[in-house]
Structures are given as C-alpha cells and as structure tokens.
Design a protein around this motif. Structure first.
Motif, PDB file in Angstrom:
ATOM      1  N   LEU A 110       0.965  -1.233   0.191  1.00 29.48           N
ATOM      2  CA  LEU A 110      -0.117  -0.499  -0.571  1.00 29.48           C
ATOM      3  C   LEU A 110       1.046   1.570  -0.317  1.00 29.48           C
ATOM      4  O   LEU A 110       1.438   1.160   0.803  1.00 29.48           O
ATOM      5  N   GLN A 125      -5.395   5.768   0.293  1.00 26.75           N
ATOM      6  CA  GLN A 125      -4.272   4.938  -0.422  1.00 26.75           C
ATOM      7  C   GLN A 125      -4.263   3.738  -1.315  1.00 26.75           C
ATOM      8  O   GLN A 125      -6.007   3.468  -1.859  1.00 26.75           O
ATOM      9  N   ALA A 134       1.797  -4.888   3.374  1.00 29.52           N
ATOM     10  CA  ALA A 134       0.451  -4.757   3.870  1.00 29.52           C
ATOM     11  C   ALA A 134       0.037  -6.126   3.795  1.00 29.52           C
ATOM     12  O   ALA A 134      -0.098  -6.992   2.841  1.00 29.52           O
ATOM     13  N   THR A 136      -3.475  -8.764   5.324  1.00 32.13           N
ATOM     14  CA  THR A 136      -5.061  -8.312   5.899  1.00 32.13           C
ATOM     15  C   THR A 136      -5.565  -9.904   5.914  1.00 32.13           C
ATOM     16  O   THR A 136      -5.467  -9.737   4.841  1.00 32.13           O
ATOM     17  N   PRO A 154      -5.629  -7.023  10.583  1.00 30.61           N
ATOM     18  CA  PRO A 154      -4.806  -6.634   9.790  1.00 30.61           C
ATOM     19  C   PRO A 154      -3.555  -7.378  10.477  1.00 30.61           C
ATOM     20  O   PRO A 154      -3.109  -7.273  11.681  1.00 30.61           O
ATOM     21  N   ARG A 158      -0.700  -0.592   8.338  1.00 29.14           N
ATOM     22  CA  ARG A 158      -0.301   1.010   7.343  1.00 29.14           C
ATOM     23  C   ARG A 158      -1.814   1.703   7.247  1.00 29.14           C
ATOM     24  O   ARG A 158      -2.960   1.037   7.927  1.00 29.14           O
ATOM     25  N   GLN A 161      -4.586   0.577   6.567  1.00 31.10           N
ATOM     26  CA  GLN A 161      -5.121  -0.662   5.472  1.00 31.10           C
ATOM     27  C   GLN A 161      -6.351  -1.415   4.673  1.00 31.10           C
ATOM     28  O   GLN A 161      -6.216  -1.848   4.334  1.00 31.10           O
ATOM     29  N   HIS A 165      -7.642  -2.309   1.353  1.00 28.83           N
ATOM     30  CA  HIS A 165      -7.124  -3.244   1.419  1.00 28.83           C
ATOM     31  C   HIS A 165      -8.777  -3.796   0.850  1.00 28.83           C
ATOM     32  O   HIS A 165      -9.033  -4.888  -0.245  1.00 28.83           O
TER      33      HIS A 165
END
Length: 243
Positions: A110, A125, A134, A136, A154, A158, A161, A165
């Motif tokens: 990311l 992002q 990153a 998840t 996660p 990030r 995040q 995602h």
C-alpha cells in the motif's frame, strides 16, 4: 449522528486502561478540531491521571477497543509492543457486496496513489507496486443481500490498511467517505460537513469499522479484550433484510 456516547473503561489494569471508544471521538486533542471531543482528555478528567497516554490511535469515525497506558514505564513497554507488531488486533467491518470466499488473505503493498483525474483525494492509499508491505486476513461473519459482515485481521499497520484493501477487493466499506462507492463524498464532506444528503448516500454517518479486540503479552501472561460491535453498526446490520 453526534458524539453523545461517552468512552467506557472496559478493563482497568494497574498499568493501563482498555477503553470502548465511541465513533466521532478523536483519540487525542487536535488543534484544528477543537469542537470534537477526544478520549485522552476525557480519561484524564475522569481518572485524574495526567500521565495517561495512547500508544496507538483509532480514526475519529472508528469505534471500539483502544488501550491507554497509565505511566511512562507502561508507555515505553507499549511502544515496543506496537513497534514490534506484538499486539494482535481484529476489526469488524460492514461492506457492500458479497465475496465468493469465506476466508482470504490479501498480501498487497500500500502507498499513496497520487492526485490524478480520477483521484482528487491526496491522502488516498491504494495497492501500488512500490508501496509498503501490507497484509490483511478477512473472514466472513455474516451475509445479507448486498452486504457482508467481515472480521479483519491486519498483519501490518499501514495507513487506512483495512479500508484500502477492501476497496481493492471490490468490497467498499459502508459509510466510507474516502474508499466507498461514491468518490465525490469526501470532497463534499470537507466543504459542508456531514449532511442528511451525505448520510443518505453513504447509508451511515460514519464508516462501518469497529475495533473488536486487542491482545498482547503482559507480565508473563496474555491479555485479550473484546468490545462488542457498536450499537449503531449492530442496529444497521440487524435492520438489513435477510433476503
């Protein structure tokens, strides 16, 4: 939606507090947002402990479990735990759409996507080749027509995040002004604040993200605390038709 609900201490330990943070509360004071309540100031006033401090933060719109150290020694210990990724965190999120999988892990870097004709939000992002690692993990908790309740774990920390995602997976979070279905909502929000029209477009006045649990080692034992899904998100989920 107004921040009338107050933070609630769910675990009181000699070294730390774990608090149920309401949505629309900041973690700590921000000079530019003097009109928004923050959990740190609330805790200091409620406990009389000026040394209380947050070793991590939650976005203003995110509710759920948040830890606050009670002295400088515990603050240093938490700094190390978070820096070395030794604090387990899980989140609950309500998203648009229904994935084909029940469990999946997205391992995708990311970074800032940059301002372009299709992106006018500087802080957005996205999955980019030169981004920071990153990962998840996602698990389906429940499904309703057009919506899914997910558990998110996660494995890195990030910026945005989980939300970024989910956007990459084609599962935008309900109420998300930056990564949701409507790319113009965030800019409108910056100009007008939350309006009834924006809430109608988003379905919720805030992003449907809740910090569900925290776990970490402490003094030779293991601490794990869960905070049930916030009332507004639970009501939204329960109010959706079963199909």
């Amino acid at each position: 939606m107004t921040p009338r609900e107050k933070p609630r201490i769910v675990t009181e330990h000699p070294d730390f507090y774990i608090v149920a943070k309401p949505a629309l509360w900041l973690t700590h004071p921000v000079r530019a947002r003097v009109d928004v309540p923050d959990v740190l100031t609330f805790l200091q006033r409620e406990t009389g402990e000026l040394a209380v401090s947050p070793p991590h933060r939650l976005d203003r719109e995110t509710s759920g479990a948040q830890v606050f150290s009670r002295d400088t020694d515990s603050a240093r210990r938490f700094f190390t735990l978070f820096k070395e990724h030794l604090v387990g965190k899980s989140y609950l999120a309500i998203v648009h759409g229904s994935p084909e999988w029940d469990e999946t892990t997205l391992d995708a870097p990311l970074g800032f996507v940059g301002l372009t004709g299709s992106n006018r939000i500087q802080i957005r992002q996205g999955v980019v080749p030169d981004g920071k690692p990153a990962a998840t993990e996602f698990k389906v908790v429940g499904r309703k027509p057009g919506f899914t309740l997910l558990h998110a774990f996660p494995r890195s920390g990030r910026l945005h995040q989980i939300r970024a995602h989910l956007h990459h997976l084609g599962l935008p979070m309900v109420g998300d002004k930056i990564y949701g279905r409507d790319p113009d909502v965030f800019l409108a929000f910056m100009q007008t604040g939350q309006t009834s029209d924006l809430t109608r477009r988003l379905l919720l006045p805030r992003q449907a993200l809740h910090a569900h649990s925290l776990s970490f080692g402490w003094d030779g034992g293991q601490v794990r605390v869960e905070v049930p899904l916030a009332g507004d998100l639970a009501a939204f989920w329960e109010g959706l038709p079963q199909g």
